[in-house]
Enzyme design. Structure first.
Site, mmCIF file in Angstrom:
data_model
loop_
_atom_site.group_PDB
_atom_site.id
_atom_site.type_symbol
_atom_site.label_atom_id
_atom_site.label_comp_id
_atom_site.label_asym_id
_atom_site.label_seq_id
_atom_site.Cartn_x
_atom_site.Cartn_y
_atom_site.Cartn_z
ATOM 1 N N ASP A 9 0.805 -1.232 0.000
ATOM 2 C CA ASP A 9 0.000 0.000 0.000
ATOM 3 C C ASP A 9 0.830 1.270 0.000
ATOM 4 O O ASP A 9 0.421 2.301 0.532
ATOM 5 C CB ASP A 9 -0.977 0.024 1.205
ATOM 6 C CG ASP A 9 -1.914 -1.169 1.194
ATOM 7 O OD1 ASP A 9 -2.262 -1.634 0.099
ATOM 8 O OD2 ASP A 9 -2.282 -1.632 2.292
ATOM 9 N N LYS A 39 1.796 2.207 -5.046
ATOM 10 C CA LYS A 39 2.304 1.666 -6.323
ATOM 11 C C LYS A 39 1.349 2.004 -7.467
ATOM 12 O O LYS A 39 1.769 2.374 -8.554
ATOM 13 C CB LYS A 39 2.461 0.133 -6.214
ATOM 14 C CG LYS A 39 3.483 -0.288 -5.159
ATOM 15 C CD LYS A 39 3.551 -1.790 -5.003
ATOM 16 C CE LYS A 39 2.339 -2.407 -4.357
ATOM 17 N NZ LYS A 39 2.114 -2.030 -2.949
ATOM 18 N N GLY A 80 -4.611 -4.225 -3.808
ATOM 19 C CA GLY A 80 -5.592 -3.183 -4.136
ATOM 20 C C GLY A 80 -4.780 -1.966 -4.523
ATOM 21 O O GLY A 80 -4.154 -1.357 -3.668
ATOM 22 N N HIS A 81 -4.720 -1.665 -5.815
ATOM 23 C CA HIS A 81 -3.918 -0.546 -6.293
ATOM 24 C C HIS A 81 -4.856 0.573 -6.727
ATOM 25 O O HIS A 81 -5.646 0.404 -7.652
ATOM 26 C CB HIS A 81 -3.001 -0.999 -7.441
ATOM 27 C CG HIS A 81 -1.987 -2.016 -7.004
ATOM 28 N ND1 HIS A 81 -1.069 -2.589 -7.844
ATOM 29 C CD2 HIS A 81 -1.747 -2.558 -5.785
ATOM 30 C CE1 HIS A 81 -0.302 -3.429 -7.159
ATOM 31 N NE2 HIS A 81 -0.706 -3.436 -5.908
ATOM 32 N N GLN A 130 2.052 -6.087 -3.217
ATOM 33 C CA GLN A 130 2.472 -6.241 -1.824
ATOM 34 C C GLN A 130 3.755 -5.432 -1.602
ATOM 35 O O GLN A 130 3.931 -4.418 -2.247
ATOM 36 C CB GLN A 130 2.672 -7.731 -1.459
ATOM 37 C CG GLN A 130 1.378 -8.528 -1.374
ATOM 38 C CD GLN A 130 0.726 -8.830 -2.718
ATOM 39 O OE1 GLN A 130 1.361 -9.396 -3.590
ATOM 40 N NE2 GLN A 130 -0.522 -8.470 -2.870
HETATM 41 P P1 GDP Z 1 -0.789 0.385 -3.513
HETATM 42 O O1 GDP Z 1 -1.383 -0.897 -3.069
HETATM 43 O O2 GDP Z 1 0.679 0.455 -3.272
HETATM 44 O O3 GDP Z 1 -1.138 0.748 -4.931
HETATM 45 O O4 GDP Z 1 -1.446 1.522 -2.579
HETATM 46 P P2 GDP Z 1 -3.000 1.656 -2.216
HETATM 47 O O5 GDP Z 1 -3.730 2.135 -3.404
HETATM 48 O O6 GDP Z 1 -3.494 0.437 -1.533
HETATM 49 O O7 GDP Z 1 -2.932 2.762 -1.076
HETATM 50 C C1 GDP Z 1 -2.379 4.014 -1.314
HETATM 51 C C2 GDP Z 1 -3.443 5.090 -1.031
HETATM 52 O O8 GDP Z 1 -2.833 6.362 -0.948
HETATM 53 C C3 GDP Z 1 -4.471 5.228 -2.138
HETATM 54 O O9 GDP Z 1 -5.699 5.559 -1.567
HETATM 55 C C4 GDP Z 1 -3.935 6.381 -2.988
HETATM 56 O O10 GDP Z 1 -4.966 7.071 -3.690
HETATM 57 C C5 GDP Z 1 -3.347 7.245 -1.919
HETATM 58 N N1 GDP Z 1 -2.179 8.048 -2.336
HETATM 59 C C6 GDP Z 1 -1.159 7.719 -3.162
HETATM 60 N N2 GDP Z 1 -0.228 8.696 -3.189
HETATM 61 C C7 GDP Z 1 -0.674 9.657 -2.348
HETATM 62 C C8 GDP Z 1 -0.125 10.914 -1.903
HETATM 63 O O11 GDP Z 1 0.947 11.320 -2.274
HETATM 64 N N3 GDP Z 1 -0.865 11.612 -0.993
HETATM 65 C C9 GDP Z 1 -2.063 11.174 -0.531
HETATM 66 N N4 GDP Z 1 -2.707 11.932 0.338
HETATM 67 N N5 GDP Z 1 -2.603 10.006 -0.920
HETATM 68 C C10 GDP Z 1 -1.916 9.249 -1.811
HETATM 69 P P1 IMO Z 2 -0.864 -4.158 -2.275
HETATM 70 O O1 IMO Z 2 -0.390 -4.711 -3.595
HETATM 71 C C1 IMO Z 2 -0.947 -4.539 2.073
HETATM 72 C C2 IMO Z 2 -0.970 -8.602 3.709
HETATM 73 C C3 IMO Z 2 -2.224 -9.029 4.457
HETATM 74 C C4 IMO Z 2 -1.624 -9.986 5.460
HETATM 75 C C5 IMO Z 2 -0.519 -10.679 4.667
HETATM 76 C C6 IMO Z 2 -0.946 -12.022 4.080
HETATM 77 O O2 IMO Z 2 -2.166 -3.450 -2.340
HETATM 78 O O3 IMO Z 2 0.219 -3.359 -1.628
HETATM 79 P P2 IMO Z 2 -2.518 -12.687 2.054
HETATM 80 O O4 IMO Z 2 -3.978 -12.433 1.816
HETATM 81 O O5 IMO Z 2 -1.635 -12.151 0.995
HETATM 82 O O6 IMO Z 2 -2.239 -14.141 2.355
HETATM 83 O O7 IMO Z 2 -2.192 -11.904 3.415
HETATM 84 O O8 IMO Z 2 -0.192 -9.780 3.607
HETATM 85 N N1 IMO Z 2 -1.184 -8.106 2.333
HETATM 86 C C7 IMO Z 2 -1.142 -6.812 1.988
HETATM 87 N N2 IMO Z 2 -0.983 -5.714 2.742
HETATM 88 N N3 IMO Z 2 -1.039 -4.435 0.735
HETATM 89 C C8 IMO Z 2 -1.159 -5.532 -0.044
HETATM 90 O O9 IMO Z 2 -1.151 -5.475 -1.388
HETATM 91 C C9 IMO Z 2 -1.261 -6.797 0.584
HETATM 92 N N4 IMO Z 2 -1.411 -8.057 0.128
HETATM 93 C C10 IMO Z 2 -1.353 -8.850 1.205
HETATM 94 O O10 IMO Z 2 -2.866 -7.948 5.061
HETATM 95 O O11 IMO Z 2 -0.976 -9.258 6.481
HETATM 96 MG MG MG Z 3 -2.910 -1.601 -1.821
#
Ligand code: GDP
Ligand code: IMO
Ligand code: MG
Length: 427
Positions: free
Chosen positions: A13, A16, A40-41, A223
């Protein structure tokens, strides 16, 4: 410069999705190579927000070719739903999504087993996403998994599923659950196979052709480093190879093809699920980070655990991924905090460590340095020089301690809310 890996440098998270979406303006091919719908991207375009679980985050740019590599685990129902959503948004999928014939399939029993285990009082609770990731990779390594290519021959698929169900039956019974019959598993699979087979191909060959043709390829991690099966905080990890090395096996390309590896980090740290987290905050600062950063899981909605930036962990990520640079996200979330602590090393009962001490991590105490914060809203900043002096100082400190340049600084969720210091595809 034509092949770039974008990797999560923390516990997932990191942002990415945003960074890959942004860089996809110049990429021609975007590849997911690990994990499945546990990811979840999030992509924010204008007022629109889209969360991708399986499809590479370059898909919103109509010119990109999108590959789902063989290191992934694919839930066919989730993929079809995602393709339908993209089609509703008038994004073509037919001629630009390529699904590896070697990716493994997550079937309903994998999800059942994952949930049963997590809900059971026995054993280690990982806090998984309950999307069937672990059991699917277990079947892969146990050599009884079903691959996307098997959807071309459903009689063969039926035999493989029967074998897997027989293997799991004692486990499921002991957990008080019930497995579906082979017929129940096959029923939806027939329609799903019809829909997905046209997208299934040998993606490694395609990537070779594109690489030889000089196309700009971006490999999108899922991840993060500390969730990696080998290099993460085992056993509190996911079941895939999330580090940069996983990009080669997971996409089917050789290491000599990789030109640059960029690690994404938040300006602080978050983690979802169980496991060690040395810089975790259980106070008002932690709650501030959760509120200001909207730190709630994009897959499960769980509140994310929050804490200070951990540079010892980032140095570890630099080592195991061979990072060339960092992209730092969510700097805006720190605005308004009076002081910022940053972990520079750990102290354990035996000694001090400047990177993640694998064996000792569970009793690692962070050693902090404190930096001054800033109050101004920075979301409109587009150059490093526009940032408040203390924000610039924070970035310089990160570079000093990690010995990594920061190529990109993200100051908000939108594409435009970004400071680009170095274009990732420039040599
Ligand atoms: P990922 O799994 O690495 O793609 O990250 P996620 O999408 O799960 O979580 C990142 C969250 O931060 C999302 O809700 C993005 O919209 C938000 N986000 C990304 N970059 C920024 C930033 O620079 N500032 C803020 N406030 N939010 C951001
Ligand atoms: P993105 O790509 C954050 C975490 C879960 C748990 C552990 C194992 O959005 O960054 P799993 O379901 O993979 O067997 O769970 O890994 N986890 C993540 N945490 N971002 C993710 O993906 C994750 N994918 C798995 O919360 O701790
Ligand atoms: Mg994510």
């Amino acid at each position: 410069m034509s092949t770039l890996i974008i990797i999560g440098a923390q516990w997932g998270d990191e942002g990415k999705g945003k960074v890959v979406d942004l860089l996809s303006e110049r990429a021609e091919v975007v590849v997911r190579y690990a994990g499945g719908p546990n990811a979840g991207h999030t992509l924010v375009v204008g007022d629109d927000k889209i969360v991708l679980r399986l499809t590479p985050s370059g898909v919103l740019h109509g010119h990109t070719q999108c590959v789902l590599g063989q290191g992934m685990v694919i839930n066919p129902a989730v993929l079809i739903e995602e393709m339908d959503t993209l089609t509703e948004r008038r994004l073509s999928v037919d001629d630009r999504i390529f699904l590896s014939d070697r990716a493994h399939l997550i079937l309903p029993y994998h999800v059942t087993i994952d949930s049963l285990r997590e809900e059971s009082k026995e054993g280690t609770k990982i806090g998984t996403t309950k999307r069937g990731i672990g059991p699917c990779y277990e079947d892969k390594v146990g050599r009884r998994g079903l691959r996307t290519g098997d959807l071309r021959n459903l009689d063969h698929a039926r035999d493989r599923i029967a074998e897997a169900l027989a293997t799991w039956s004692a486990t499921v019974e002991a957990l008080g659950g019930q497995l579906p019959s082979v017929d129940e598993v096959m029923a939806p699979l027939e329609a799903q196979a019809k829909r997905l087979v046209p997208f299934i191909t040998e993606t490694s060959t395609l990537l070779e052709q594109w690489a030889r043709g000089g196309k700009r390829i971006m490999l999108e991690g899922a991840q993060g480093t500390l969730l990696d099966i080998d290099h993460g905080t085992y056993p509190y990890v996911t079941s895939s190879s999330a580090v940069s090395g996983g990009a080669c096996t997971g996409a089917g390309i050789g290491p000599s093809r990789i030109d640059r590896v960029v690690g994404i980090t938040k300006a602080y740290t978050t983690r979802v699920g169980e496991g060690p987290f040395p810089t975790e905050l259980d106070d008002a600062d932690g709650q501030h980070l959760r509120d200001a950063g909207h730190e709630y899981g994009s897959v499960t909605g769980r509140p994310r655990r929050t804490g200070w930036l951990d540079l010892a962990a980032l140095r570890y990520a630099r080592r195991v991924n061979g990072l060339d640079a960092l992209a730092l996200t969510k700097l805006d979330v720190l605005s308004g905090m009076k002081e910022l602590k940053v972990c520079v090393a750990y102290r354990t009962s035996t000694h001090e460590h400047d990177a993640v001490p694998v064996g000792d991590f569970f009793d690692a105490e962070p050693i902090y340095e404190t930096l001054p914060g800033w109050t101004d809203d920075i979301t409109a900043c587009r150059r490093i020089e526009d940032l408040p002096a203390n924000a610039q100082r924070y970035l310089a400190f990160i570079t000093e301690k990690t010995e990594l340049p920061i190529d990109i600084v993200s100051v908000g969720p939108r594409r435009s809310e970004t400071i680009i210091r170095r274009d990732a595809f420039d040599g």
